[in-house]
Write a protein that holds these residues in place. Structure first.
Motif, PDB file in Angstrom:
ATOM      1  N   ARG A   1     -10.052 -39.691 -26.706  1.00  0.00           N
ATOM      2  CA  ARG A   1     -10.265 -41.147 -26.760  1.00  0.00           C
ATOM      3  C   ARG A   1     -11.665 -41.531 -26.277  1.00  0.00           C
TER       4      ARG A   1
ATOM      5  N   VAL B   1      -4.225 -33.021 -33.506  1.00  0.00           N
ATOM      6  CA  VAL B   1      -5.526 -32.703 -34.093  1.00  0.00           C
ATOM      7  C   VAL B   1      -5.531 -31.181 -34.352  1.00  0.00           C
TER       8      VAL B   1
ATOM      9  N   ARG C   1      -1.489 -27.109 -26.427  1.00  0.00           N
ATOM     10  CA  ARG C   1      -0.336 -27.842 -26.941  1.00  0.00           C
ATOM     11  C   ARG C   1       0.323 -27.142 -28.121  1.00  0.00           C
TER      12      ARG C   1
ATOM     13  N   LYS D   1       2.939 -36.663 -17.152  1.00  0.00           N
ATOM     14  CA  LYS D   1       1.944 -35.648 -16.806  1.00  0.00           C
ATOM     15  C   LYS D   1       0.556 -36.258 -16.588  1.00  0.00           C
TER      16      LYS D   1
ATOM     17  N   ARG E   1       6.022 -38.051 -32.404  1.00  0.00           N
ATOM     18  CA  ARG E   1       5.328 -37.281 -31.349  1.00  0.00           C
ATOM     19  C   ARG E   1       6.322 -36.437 -30.556  1.00  0.00           C
TER      20      ARG E   1
ATOM     21  N   GLY F   1      -2.046 -31.841 -21.410  1.00  0.00           N
ATOM     22  CA  GLY F   1      -2.073 -31.995 -22.868  1.00  0.00           C
ATOM     23  C   GLY F   1      -2.830 -30.895 -23.589  1.00  0.00           C
TER      24      GLY F   1
ATOM     25  N   GLN G   1      -3.278 -22.657 -29.809  1.00  0.00           N
ATOM     26  CA  GLN G   1      -4.240 -23.070 -28.770  1.00  0.00           C
ATOM     27  C   GLN G   1      -4.176 -22.134 -27.567  1.00  0.00           C
TER      28      GLN G   1
ATOM     29  N   ARG H   1      -2.581 -48.267 -26.274  1.00  0.00           N
ATOM     30  CA  ARG H   1      -2.416 -47.002 -26.996  1.00  0.00           C
ATOM     31  C   ARG H   1      -1.753 -47.294 -28.340  1.00  0.00           C
TER      32      ARG H   1
ATOM     33  N   ARG I   1       4.496 -48.772 -22.412  1.00  0.00           N
ATOM     34  CA  ARG I   1       3.131 -48.332 -22.149  1.00  0.00           C
ATOM     35  C   ARG I   1       2.175 -48.862 -23.229  1.00  0.00           C
TER      36      ARG I   1
ATOM     37  N   GLN J   1       0.323 -37.247 -35.029  1.00  0.00           N
ATOM     38  CA  GLN J   1       0.123 -35.817 -35.337  1.00  0.00           C
ATOM     39  C   GLN J   1      -0.904 -35.205 -34.394  1.00  0.00           C
TER      40      GLN J   1
ATOM     41  N   PHE K   1     -10.115 -37.710 -35.160  1.00  0.00           N
ATOM     42  CA  PHE K   1      -9.083 -37.821 -34.117  1.00  0.00           C
ATOM     43  C   PHE K   1      -8.133 -38.977 -34.434  1.00  0.00           C
TER      44      PHE K   1
END
Ligand code: ADP
Length: 202
Positions: free
Chosen positions: A43, A65, A101, A20, A154, A98, A105, A142, A136, A63, A55
């Motif tokens: 980030r 936020v 989520r 995505k 995740r 994202g 939200q 990351r 990745r 997890q 964060f």
């Protein structure tokens, strides 16, 4: 907030590693679209700030936020872009990657975003997904992808907390795209879904 001032939005929806971010970034290059990735917004926060530290304390474990904080950071970011003239809500549509989520939200954003379409990037091959996320980690710095346990967490969090978000939207605005294809084929299918939705605004 009045309907006309809600952010017109397209949701890029899918599990971590479904593409995505990559697809949202490409589609977001079109003149009237703006790609906003919640992970990138987080980030981009100062790592030494209280919010930046908070964060990292969540993301490093795979997890989410907390919802209230996430929505506060999101709204602040978008409102700053509007204020700076980088987003014009009468012209631009947001490609949200994202966010939302969780179903909470969705509720917190109900008077903020006007969801025109949800692009659901579907992945069947979970082993290939984990391999892709591990790869990745090496190329994108990351830390949350470096540990297979964190990746698995995740994916679990996605199944449990994010997947139910789909039920909040009418089926007729949800487009299912096979994300197990090569990226260009995924892009073609996304473009086909968006033609009617986006061209209507030009
Ligand atoms: P991915 O899609 O690969 O999981 P992201 O870059 O979207 O990664 O997000 C990285 C991290 O940022 C998440 O693991 C989570 O800690 C945090 N995050 C991003 N978006 C949200 C959100 N909408 N709600 C809560 N936490 C979020």
């Amino acid at each position: 907030m009045a309907t006309s001032t809600k952010y017109p939005s397209i949701l890029m929806f899918g599990c971590p590693g479904s593409g995505k971010g990559t697809q949202g970034m490409v589609v977001g290059q079109l003149p009237n679209l703006v790609h906003l990735a919640m992970g990138d917004i987080f980030r981009g926060l100062d790592k030494e700030s209280d919010i930046g530290k908070e964060f990292l304390s969540y993301s490093s474990k795979g997890q989410l936020v907390p919802d209230e904080l996430t929505i506060r950071v999101f709204r602040h970011h978008v409102d700053a872009l509007i204020e700076a003239g980088k987003i014009d809500l009468s012209y631009h549509m947001l490609i949200l990657d994202g966010i939302p989520r969780t179903t909470q939200q969705v509720e917190l954003l109900a008077d903020v975003i006007d969801v025109k379409s949800v692009i659901h990037l579907m992945i069947d091959d979970k082993d290939a997904l984990i391999a892709r996320l591990s790869k990745r980690a090496k190329t994108s710095g990351r830390p949350d992808d470096a540990d297979v346990k964190v990746i698995e967490n995740r994916i679990e969090v996605y199944e449990r907390e994010t997947h139910p978000v789909l039920e909040a939207y009418p089926k007729k605005i949800i487009a299912r795209v096979n994300a197990d294809q090569p990226p260009l084929a995924v892009l073609r299918d996304i473009a086909n879904c968006l033609v009617g939705v986006v061209s209507a605004r030009i």
